[in-house]
Design an enzyme around this catalytic site. Structure first.
Site, short mmCIF file in Angstrom:
data_model
loop_
_atom_site.label_atom_id
_atom_site.label_comp_id
_atom_site.label_asym_id
_atom_site.label_seq_id
_atom_site.Cartn_x
_atom_site.Cartn_y
_atom_site.Cartn_z
N LYS A 34 21.60 -59.17 51.79
CA LYS A 34 21.30 -57.93 52.51
C LYS A 34 22.60 -57.34 53.05
CE LYS A 34 18.25 -56.35 56.26
NZ LYS A 34 17.34 -56.82 57.34
N HIS A 43 22.74 -54.71 55.24
CA HIS A 43 22.54 -53.97 56.50
C HIS A 43 21.83 -54.90 57.49
CE1 HIS A 43 18.88 -53.44 54.12
NE2 HIS A 43 18.23 -53.33 55.27
#
Length: 220
Positions: free
Chosen positions: A105, A107
């Site tokens: 991921k 963010h």
């Protein structure tokens, strides 16, 4: 003679459509006469009961002598979640659990691990569905070792297929032990499945196909 607990687990898998018989291509590329698909657990009652089976095996094998539980994406995610809950509920062992994303991921909190963040020195146990050729384990261990200097001591699976791995004289489970020092514990193995089917009757063709397959790919 097959134990009552193993019999109960086999019947549980069959009732849920998780253990099936026919012709299936496994991750190793072999055509198998049986297949274990934990993705077919679909209800709260099923996943809760499954966690209890795993928790009992973990409790009997490790007690509370580990720091966290890891479930490899994707099928290991509900398995580790359910097992962690059952350990706390049924055995009073409340341990953190975590799993990985297939893609990191970029963010929010970032990274590719969700849940507990392993620390140097942690003893980790892995919760998985099956081992066929050991491919998934070889993908999983680097994920854990890249997160921290952890010790991966034990792995718990539903079914040990007892199949040869990359070397013809060793099973995948033996190779996992030799390569990574991981002890693999299965709720049942392929011999238990055959013994159960023989006791039920009506599975002559399935047993014949399984015995041919075991003669070619399995080692005990």
């Amino acid at each position: 003679m097959i134990s009552e607990s193993k019999k109960q687990f086999i019947e549980f898998m069959m009732a849920a459509g998780v253990l099936r018989f026919g012709e299936f291509k496994t991750k190793s590329g072999r055509l198998s006469p049986y297949f274990v698909n934990t993705g077919n657990y679909r209800t709260g009652a099923q996943i809760s009961r499954l966690g209890e089976f795993y928790a009992q095996c973990i409790h009997e094998t490790c007690g509370d002598r580990f720091d966290a539980m890891f479930g490899p994406a994707y099928k290991g995610i509900p398995l580790v979640t359910s097992a962690a809950g059952a350990l706390a509920r049924c055995h009073g062992t409340d341990k953190p659990f975590f799993f990985n994303r297939k893609e990191a991921k970029d963010h929010g909190e970032g990274g590719n691990l969700v849940g507990y963040q392993p620390q140097d020195g942690d003893r980790i146990i892995i919760i998985e569905d099956v081992i066929t050729a050991g491919t998934a384990v070889r993908e999983t261990v680097p994920v854990l070792l890249s997160a921290a200097q952890v010790q991966v001591s034990d792995m718990f699976i539903s079914v040990n297929r007892c199949e040869i791995g990359q070397q013809s004289d060793r099973t995948a489970v033996m190779e996992v032990k030799e390569e990574f020092g991981i002890d693999v514990h299965a709720l049942v193995d392929v011999r238990d499945l055959c013994e159960y089917l023989r006791g039920q009757g009506g599975y002559a063709e399935v047993l014949e196909a399984m015995e041919r397959y075991m003669d070619r790919y399995c080692k005990f």
